[in-house]
Design a protein around this motif. Sequence first.
Motif, PDB file in Angstrom:
ATOM      1  N   ILE A  67      44.903  32.933  44.845  1.00 29.13           N
ATOM      2  CA  ILE A  67      43.998  33.308  43.750  1.00 29.13           C
ATOM      3  C   ILE A  67      42.615  32.692  43.975  1.00 29.13           C
ATOM      4  CG2 ILE A  67      43.521  32.820  41.302  1.00 29.13           C
ATOM      5  CD1 ILE A  67      46.383  33.459  40.683  1.00 29.13           C
ATOM      6  N   GLY A  68      42.612  31.422  44.413  1.00 28.48           N
ATOM      7  CA  GLY A  68      41.348  30.733  44.643  1.00 28.48           C
ATOM      8  C   GLY A  68      40.520  31.417  45.711  1.00 28.48           C
ATOM      9  N   LEU A  69      41.161  31.834  46.770  1.00 32.71           N
ATOM     10  CA  LEU A  69      40.440  32.470  47.870  1.00 32.71           C
ATOM     11  C   LEU A  69      39.920  33.845  47.449  1.00 32.71           C
ATOM     12  CD1 LEU A  69      42.711  31.397  50.868  1.00 32.71           C
ATOM     13  CD2 LEU A  69      40.509  30.427  50.180  1.00 32.71           C
ATOM     14  N   GLN A  70      40.744  34.562  46.662  1.00 28.21           N
ATOM     15  CA  GLN A  70      40.314  35.877  46.146  1.00 28.21           C
ATOM     16  C   GLN A  70      39.125  35.712  45.203  1.00 28.21           C
ATOM     17  OE1 GLN A  70      43.209  37.886  43.775  1.00 28.21           O
ATOM     18  NE2 GLN A  70      44.532  38.332  45.507  1.00 28.21           N
TER      19      GLN A  70
ATOM     20  N   SER B 105      28.991  35.131  44.096  1.00 28.02           N
ATOM     21  CA  SER B 105      27.912  36.098  43.893  1.00 28.02           C
ATOM     22  C   SER B 105      27.591  36.272  42.404  1.00 28.02           C
ATOM     23  CB  SER B 105      28.300  37.445  44.507  1.00 28.02           C
ATOM     24  OG  SER B 105      29.466  37.928  43.892  1.00 28.02           O
ATOM     25  N   GLY B 106      28.233  35.484  41.558  1.00 28.63           N
ATOM     26  CA  GLY B 106      27.929  35.549  40.121  1.00 28.63           C
ATOM     27  C   GLY B 106      28.623  36.698  39.411  1.00 28.63           C
ATOM     28  N   GLN B 107      29.606  37.328  40.087  1.00 29.68           N
ATOM     29  CA  GLN B 107      30.370  38.411  39.444  1.00 29.68           C
ATOM     30  C   GLN B 107      31.570  37.816  38.704  1.00 29.68           C
ATOM     31  OE1 GLN B 107      29.504  41.524  39.437  1.00 29.68           O
ATOM     32  NE2 GLN B 107      27.837  41.260  40.897  1.00 29.68           N
ATOM     33  N   LEU B 108      32.149  38.615  37.820  1.00 34.28           N
ATOM     34  CA  LEU B 108      33.370  38.162  37.153  1.00 34.28           C
ATOM     35  C   LEU B 108      34.587  38.445  38.029  1.00 34.28           C
ATOM     36  CD1 LEU B 108      32.842  39.298  33.454  1.00 34.28           C
ATOM     37  CD2 LEU B 108      32.338  37.088  34.511  1.00 34.28           C
ATOM     38  N   VAL B 109      35.521  37.521  38.001  1.00 29.80           N
ATOM     39  CA  VAL B 109      36.820  37.701  38.656  1.00 29.80           C
ATOM     40  C   VAL B 109      37.553  38.794  37.851  1.00 29.80           C
ATOM     41  CG1 VAL B 109      38.991  36.471  39.078  1.00 29.80           C
ATOM     42  CG2 VAL B 109      36.798  35.331  39.484  1.00 29.80           C
ATOM     43  N   PRO B 110      38.328  39.664  38.502  1.00 31.09           N
ATOM     44  CA  PRO B 110      38.961  40.767  37.759  1.00 31.09           C
ATOM     45  C   PRO B 110      39.802  40.290  36.559  1.00 31.09           C
ATOM     46  CG  PRO B 110      39.198  41.100  40.121  1.00 31.09           C
ATOM     47  CD  PRO B 110      38.589  39.741  39.941  1.00 31.09           C
ATOM     48  N   ASP B 111      39.752  41.098  35.502  1.00 31.13           N
ATOM     49  CA  ASP B 111      40.418  40.735  34.247  1.00 31.13           C
ATOM     50  C   ASP B 111      41.891  40.388  34.431  1.00 31.13           C
ATOM     51  OD1 ASP B 111      38.156  41.087  32.650  1.00 31.13           O
ATOM     52  OD2 ASP B 111      38.571  43.219  32.328  1.00 31.13           O
ATOM     53  N   ASP B 112      42.626  41.176  35.251  1.00 26.46           N
ATOM     54  CA  ASP B 112      44.069  40.925  35.328  1.00 26.46           C
ATOM     55  C   ASP B 112      44.368  39.553  35.936  1.00 26.46           C
ATOM     56  OD1 ASP B 112      43.056  41.888  37.698  1.00 26.46           O
ATOM     57  OD2 ASP B 112      44.908  42.868  38.318  1.00 26.46           O
ATOM     58  N   VAL B 113      43.517  39.099  36.851  1.00 27.02           N
ATOM     59  CA  VAL B 113      43.728  37.775  37.464  1.00 27.02           C
ATOM     60  C   VAL B 113      43.545  36.680  36.403  1.00 27.02           C
ATOM     61  CG1 VAL B 113      42.817  36.144  39.183  1.00 27.02           C
ATOM     62  CG2 VAL B 113      42.930  38.593  39.720  1.00 27.02           C
TER      63      VAL B 113
ATOM     64  N   PHE C  25      36.381  31.778  28.612  1.00 29.29           N
ATOM     65  CA  PHE C  25      37.344  32.872  28.442  1.00 29.29           C
ATOM     66  C   PHE C  25      37.496  33.134  26.946  1.00 29.29           C
ATOM     67  CE2 PHE C  25      41.438  34.619  27.359  1.00 29.29           C
ATOM     68  CZ  PHE C  25      41.644  35.587  28.334  1.00 29.29           C
ATOM     69  N   PRO C  26      37.515  34.381  26.488  1.00 35.87           N
ATOM     70  CA  PRO C  26      37.345  35.611  27.250  1.00 35.87           C
ATOM     71  C   PRO C  26      35.879  35.863  27.600  1.00 35.87           C
ATOM     72  CG  PRO C  26      37.656  36.121  24.924  1.00 35.87           C
ATOM     73  CD  PRO C  26      37.819  34.646  25.058  1.00 35.87           C
ATOM     74  N   ARG C  27      35.663  36.682  28.621  1.00 38.47           N
ATOM     75  CA  ARG C  27      34.311  37.031  29.045  1.00 38.47           C
ATOM     76  C   ARG C  27      34.093  38.535  29.030  1.00 38.47           C
ATOM     77  NH1 ARG C  27      33.215  32.147  32.169  1.00 38.47           N
ATOM     78  NH2 ARG C  27      31.353  32.157  33.361  1.00 38.47           N
ATOM     79  N   THR C  28      35.110  39.298  28.709  1.00 42.04           N
ATOM     80  CA  THR C  28      34.967  40.763  28.586  1.00 42.04           C
ATOM     81  C   THR C  28      35.805  41.200  27.381  1.00 42.04           C
ATOM     82  OG1 THR C  28      36.947  41.232  29.904  1.00 42.04           O
ATOM     83  CG2 THR C  28      34.881  41.063  31.125  1.00 42.04           C
ATOM     84  N   ILE C  29      35.519  42.414  26.896  1.00 38.68           N
ATOM     85  CA  ILE C  29      36.297  42.944  25.772  1.00 38.68           C
ATOM     86  C   ILE C  29      37.776  43.070  26.185  1.00 38.68           C
ATOM     87  CG2 ILE C  29      36.672  45.002  24.341  1.00 38.68           C
ATOM     88  CD1 ILE C  29      34.221  43.592  23.367  1.00 38.68           C
ATOM     89  N   ALA C  30      38.029  43.500  27.419  1.00 37.60           N
ATOM     90  CA  ALA C  30      39.435  43.653  27.859  1.00 37.60           C
ATOM     91  C   ALA C  30      40.153  42.297  27.806  1.00 37.60           C
ATOM     92  CB  ALA C  30      39.489  44.230  29.271  1.00 37.60           C
TER      93      ALA C  30
END
Length: 190
Positions: free
Chosen positions: A45-48, A55-63, A86-91
Amino acid sequence: MRIVFIGPPGSGKGTQAVNIIKKYKPVHLSTGDMLRAARAAKTEIGLQADKYMSSGQLVPDDVIVGIISERLKQEDCQAGYLLDGFPRTIAQAEALDKMLAEKKTPLDAVLELQVPDDELFRRLAERAEKEGRSDDTPEVIKNRLKVYNEQTSPLLAYYGKKNLLKSFNGLGTVEEVFARIETILDSLQK
Ligand code: AMP
């Protein structure tokens, strides 16, 4: 207490989270800290997560939802926690609502630290110079603020509708800002 703490990058959220933990003693659940620990330990998970984080993007919601749902099951979280980052998105917020509804443990409040964008950019650029964090280059800073405005700020209306949102001014000294937080948290405990 079960609290969500929302604030843009550079708002001082990390510093104030530490103050809250010291005084009110909830368990501190910082997804950023969890991901940095996973990255340092070189877990899968850490490597993903690393490519998103750097790059300042969000890690995918499911992770992220997977990490938090495991963490919330642990014994130490039963007495209360501060969700930081957390949370950082509506999902993610919807997934959290579902978990908490199943456990019948609703949130008490959502704190929002408000700092204008130009001040955030100034603080982040200053921090980049001092600490040399790889996610604090001007490009990445711009991206993190954009991601916050686009993906995280919709949570304010989401929690506002549920009557959970407590927004406060993040300008001033650390002590002044913490005093505002104390007023909010003390009123919840009455
Ligand atoms: P933070 O320390 O909270 O600013 O988090 C550092 C980085 O970890 C963020 O820029 C994201 O790449 C990632 N991250 C932390 N929390 C989350 C989250 N709830 N959802 C997606 N990515 C996250």
